[in-house]
Design an enzyme around this catalytic site. Structure first.
Site, PDB file in Angstrom:
ATOM      1  N   GLU A 160       0.894  -1.171   0.000  1.00 12.08           N
ATOM      2  CA  GLU A 160       0.000   0.000   0.000  1.00 12.08           C
ATOM      3  C   GLU A 160       0.929   1.217   0.000  1.00 12.08           C
ATOM      4  O   GLU A 160       1.509   1.564   1.026  1.00 12.08           O
ATOM      5  CB  GLU A 160      -0.905  -0.067   1.231  1.00 12.08           C
ATOM      6  CG  GLU A 160      -2.133   0.803   1.128  1.00 12.08           C
ATOM      7  CD  GLU A 160      -1.854   2.219   1.546  1.00 12.08           C
ATOM      8  OE1 GLU A 160      -1.633   3.063   0.640  1.00 12.08           O
ATOM      9  OE2 GLU A 160      -1.847   2.497   2.740  1.00 12.08           O
ATOM     10  N   CYS A 215      -1.829   9.342   2.377  1.00 15.76           N
ATOM     11  CA  CYS A 215      -1.562   8.851   1.019  1.00 15.76           C
ATOM     12  C   CYS A 215      -2.750   9.102   0.082  1.00 15.76           C
ATOM     13  O   CYS A 215      -2.564   9.181  -1.128  1.00 15.76           O
ATOM     14  CB  CYS A 215      -1.182   7.375   1.039  1.00 15.76           C
ATOM     15  SG  CYS A 215      -2.399   6.349   1.844  1.00 15.76           S
TER      16      CYS A 215
HETATM   17  N1  LIG Z   1       1.450   5.308   1.803  1.00 16.82           N
HETATM   18  C1  LIG Z   1       1.602   5.925   2.952  1.00 16.82           C
HETATM   19  O1  LIG Z   1       0.701   5.943   3.739  1.00 16.82           O
HETATM   20  C2  LIG Z   1       2.918   6.541   3.306  1.00 16.82           C
HETATM   21  C3  LIG Z   1       3.697   7.124   2.363  1.00 16.82           C
HETATM   22  N2  LIG Z   1       4.877   7.687   2.709  1.00 16.82           N
HETATM   23  C4  LIG Z   1       5.637   8.339   1.629  1.00 16.82           C
HETATM   24  O2  LIG Z   1       7.006   8.303   1.937  1.00 16.82           O
HETATM   25  C5  LIG Z   1       7.567   9.572   1.781  1.00 16.82           C
HETATM   26  C6  LIG Z   1       8.741   9.770   2.667  1.00 16.82           C
HETATM   27  O3  LIG Z   1       8.502   9.278   3.958  1.00 16.82           O
HETATM   28  P1  LIG Z   1       9.752   9.090   4.892  1.00 16.82           P
HETATM   29  O4  LIG Z   1       9.343   8.424   6.151  1.00 16.82           O
HETATM   30  O5  LIG Z   1      10.435  10.388   5.027  1.00 16.82           O
HETATM   31  O6  LIG Z   1      10.694   8.176   4.030  1.00 16.82           O
HETATM   32  P2  LIG Z   1      10.929   6.646   3.736  1.00 16.82           P
HETATM   33  O7  LIG Z   1      10.579   6.373   2.327  1.00 16.82           O
HETATM   34  O8  LIG Z   1      12.304   6.408   4.156  1.00 16.82           O
HETATM   35  O9  LIG Z   1      10.027   5.780   4.721  1.00 16.82           O
HETATM   36  C7  LIG Z   1       8.709   5.500   4.499  1.00 16.82           C
HETATM   37  C8  LIG Z   1       8.295   4.382   5.453  1.00 16.82           C
HETATM   38  O10 LIG Z   1       8.963   3.181   5.086  1.00 16.82           O
HETATM   39  C9  LIG Z   1       9.714   2.642   6.168  1.00 16.82           C
HETATM   40  N3  LIG Z   1      10.925   2.067   5.629  1.00 16.82           N
HETATM   41  C10 LIG Z   1      11.974   2.722   5.078  1.00 16.82           C
HETATM   42  N4  LIG Z   1      12.899   1.843   4.637  1.00 16.82           N
HETATM   43  C11 LIG Z   1      12.423   0.599   4.936  1.00 16.82           C
HETATM   44  C12 LIG Z   1      12.912  -0.718   4.741  1.00 16.82           C
HETATM   45  N5  LIG Z   1      14.084  -0.955   4.140  1.00 16.82           N
HETATM   46  N6  LIG Z   1      12.161  -1.744   5.170  1.00 16.82           N
HETATM   47  C13 LIG Z   1      10.977  -1.546   5.784  1.00 16.82           C
HETATM   48  N7  LIG Z   1      10.456  -0.320   5.998  1.00 16.82           N
HETATM   49  C14 LIG Z   1      11.165   0.740   5.568  1.00 16.82           C
HETATM   50  C15 LIG Z   1       9.964   3.780   7.104  1.00 16.82           C
HETATM   51  O11 LIG Z   1      10.149   3.300   8.414  1.00 16.82           O
HETATM   52  P3  LIG Z   1      11.362   3.867   9.323  1.00 16.82           P
HETATM   53  O12 LIG Z   1      11.070   5.323   9.483  1.00 16.82           O
HETATM   54  O13 LIG Z   1      11.276   3.096  10.578  1.00 16.82           O
HETATM   55  O14 LIG Z   1      12.623   3.614   8.546  1.00 16.82           O
HETATM   56  C16 LIG Z   1       8.693   4.614   6.919  1.00 16.82           C
HETATM   57  O15 LIG Z   1       7.634   4.137   7.715  1.00 16.82           O
HETATM   58  C17 LIG Z   1       6.437  10.492   2.108  1.00 16.82           C
HETATM   59  O16 LIG Z   1       6.663  11.725   1.560  1.00 16.82           O
HETATM   60  C18 LIG Z   1       5.309   9.778   1.464  1.00 16.82           C
HETATM   61  O17 LIG Z   1       5.323  10.109   0.107  1.00 16.82           O
HETATM   62  C19 LIG Z   1       5.352   7.653   3.973  1.00 16.82           C
HETATM   63  C20 LIG Z   1       4.621   7.072   4.960  1.00 16.82           C
HETATM   64  C21 LIG Z   1       3.325   6.504   4.704  1.00 16.82           C
HETATM   65  O1  LIG Z   2      -2.090   5.598   4.850  1.00 17.36           O
HETATM   66  C1  LIG Z   2      -2.728   6.574   4.477  1.00 17.36           C
HETATM   67  O2  LIG Z   2      -2.168   7.638   4.306  1.00 17.36           O
HETATM   68  C2  LIG Z   2      -4.201   6.486   4.209  1.00 17.36           C
HETATM   69  C3  LIG Z   2      -4.968   6.319   5.418  1.00 17.36           C
HETATM   70  C4  LIG Z   2      -6.388   6.614   5.122  1.00 17.36           C
HETATM   71  C5  LIG Z   2      -7.092   6.802   6.366  1.00 17.36           C
HETATM   72  C6  LIG Z   2      -8.417   7.439   6.116  1.00 17.36           C
HETATM   73  O3  LIG Z   2      -8.744   7.926   5.050  1.00 17.36           O
HETATM   74  O4  LIG Z   2      -9.117   7.522   7.113  1.00 17.36           O
END
Ligand SMILES: NC(=O)C1=CN([C@@H]2O[C@H](COP(=O)(O)OP(=O)(O)OC[C@H]3O[C@@H](n4cnc5c(N)ncnc54)[C@H](OP(=O)(O)O)[C@@H]3O)[C@@H](O)[C@H]2O)C=CC1
Ligand SMILES: O=C(O)CCCCC(=O)O
Length: 478
Positions: A249, A283
């Protein structure tokens, strides 16, 4: 006293040496408020072994008993809601009302999955031969590793944990470092409710080390990840290499198409609330607003008024609508995205700056006439930035909506059934809401297409992701 946040392995809470800890920072004050136990390689390996034992025990628990335990966990979350929500706000920054909403949705998600676990039906297949009975059984896939993101550290964690447990799997949850206490509370509720030791395990630490060790581990059968597209691609490759099932996701860059026949006041009211919720770190956040040129000026003017009316501050203040960004990195990234867009000719209608010099606060921002070469129009902004451009023709808007490799969520506003039909058929996304903003409820399938990932969480097929189909062909003994 600094809060100590432990690991949970095989039914036992485990702390690590203070030198091996990760600091937790309140994003509203920048004060250090806790220390997380960082899992060593031994802890990670122990968790894999514990999850294997936990699976052996939990899959023997009847579906009804599993559901009873899960409902108990949901009720414990409800009883503890105020404490959990408060710590979520302090660690993550989101306003208390949003944190309470996330806690409530977490309990509902557990209840819903608990009931789905009682309906993991197989099929009877009419046999070609007399005396042969043929049917399918749905079996739990085995120990799962789930990675929760920091933006919704509770609701995105529970989708993985509740899905796995309802299907009869065990799980190792890697909690979000930015807001770890809610993952501890989630796991505690399941432990207190009586899940088998090892059925739920919790790790914090080096996400790269945890994912590389566990995805390759022979005990682990499935990986489920919510996070960025680049990390998702890396984990999906690793899962492929080790023949592990995976659900990804990933990021989004949701288009919002506003037709000239739309109810503009309503479209703006809904969009402003959705855009700045969780400081835009969502997201499915509405991001690329494509507004028909006939209603563009009215839409922008109303949107700017809405953005300016948002009160930014510490999420514990009940008057606040938008808290800080969850970590310093997001603040810097948001500043850079705005500067880049403006340098490429976008018009800054409001916002665009950090608020104060303590805490990771950023103004609700509106940019218009943003060139498609601006980084914010290409990468997921994941911050409180609305990008508003105009269009004249619905086909042109659909083309722009589909321009990016993302395909998670989309939104549209129109009074025309024919336009609505064209939009929901033409836009490439895992979900589309028309004339409102549908949040992800447990009964809704949630997932993306293209670079936004594959597989869905929640919805009618929620448990399929955690199960395998076994075909049984049974001949009567003559
Ligand atoms: N789809 C969503 O809901 C999300 C999207 N994002 C996207 O990521 C971008 C940057 O987020 P940011 O946290 O700064 O950067 P990252 O891309 O480094 O991290 C995103 C997430 O992935 C985890 N992660 C990173 N590397 C690994 C790995 N090798 N194995 C498993 N998990 C990993 C991180 O956990 P940890 O911090 O512990 O390394 C964090 O929770 C955001 O701008 C957004 O676009 C981010 C979070 C949620
Ligand atoms: O992981 C996300 O960013 C989506 C979460 C969506 C939660 C919601 O719409 O309530």
């Amino acid at each position: 006293m600094m809060e100590q946040i432990p690991l949970f392995i095989g039914g036992v809470w485990r702390n690590t040496h203070p030198n091996e800890s990760i600091p937790v920072v309140n994003p509203a004050t920048e004060e250090q408020i806790g220390l997380i136990a960082k899992a060593s390689l031994t802890d990670i390996e122990d968790a894999a072994i514990a999850a294997e034992k936990g699976f052996a025990a939990w899959k023997q628990v009847s579906a009804l008993e599993r559901a009873t335990i899960m409902h108990k966990a949901a009720n414990l979350i409800r009883e503890r809601a105020e404490h959990i929500a408060r710590t979520l706000t302090i660690e993550h920054g989101k306003p208390l009302a949003e944190a309470m909403g996330e806690v409530g949705a977490t309990a509902d998600t557990i209840d819903w999955h608990a009931e789905e676990g009682r309906r993991t039906y197989g099929r009877v297949i009419p046999s070609r031969a007399l005396g042969v009975h043929q049917f399918t059984l749905m079996e739990p896939i085995g120990p799962v590793v789930g990675f929760a993101p920091w933006n919704f550290p509770l609701i995105q964690a529970v989708k993985k944990v509740a899905g796995a447990l309802a299907a009869g799997c065990s799980i190792i949850l890697k909690g979000a470092t930015e807001a770890p206490t809610c993952a501890v509370e989630l796991v505690k509720a399941f432990a207190d409710a009586g899940v088998s030791p090892g059925a739920v395990n919790l790790l914090f630490g080096d996400s790269g080390q945890i994912s590389e060790h566990l995805i390759a581990h022979p005990s682990i059968r499935k990986v489920t990840f919510t996070g960025s597209t680049p990390v998702g691609k890396k984990l999906a490759s690793l899962a492929g290499l080790h023949m592990k099932r995976s659900t990804m996701e990933l990021g989004g860059h949701a288009p919002v198409i506003v037709m000239d026949d739309a109810d503009i006041a309503t479209a703006v009211k809904i969009s402003v609330a959705a855009k700045y919720r969780n400081a835009g770190q969502v997201c499915v956040s509405p991001t690329r607003f494509l507004v028909h040129s006939k209603v563009f000026d009215e839409f922008v003017s109303r949107f700017v008024d809405g953005a300016r009316a948002i009160k930014v501050g510490d999420g514990l203040d009940p008057q606040v609508n938008m808290g800080p960004m969850a970590h310093r990195g997001r603040l810097k990234a948001t500043e850079e995205l705005v500067a880049d867009a403006v340098s490429q000719g976008a018009k800054l209608e409001t916002g665009g700056n950090r608020v104060g010099d303590r805490g990771y606060f950023f103004e609700p921002t509106v940019l218009t006439n943003v060139p498609v070469t601006a980084l914010a129009m290409i990468d997921e902004p994941f911050g409180p930035i609305a990008l508003i451009n105009s269009f004249d023709d619905i086909d042109e808007a659909i083309k722009e909506a589909n321009r990016l490799p993302y395909g998670l969520s989309a939104y549209a506003y129109t009074r025309s059934l024919s336009s609505a039909n064209k939009l929901f058929n033409g836009i490439e996304s895992g979900a589309i809401s028309i004339n409102h903003h549908s949040v992800a409820l447990p009964e809704h399938p949630f997932g993306g297409v293209k670079d936004s990932g594959y597989g869905t969480e929640g919805g009618p097929g929620a448990l399929d992701a955690f199960m395998t189909t076994k075909f049984v062909s049974l001949a009567s003994v003559l």
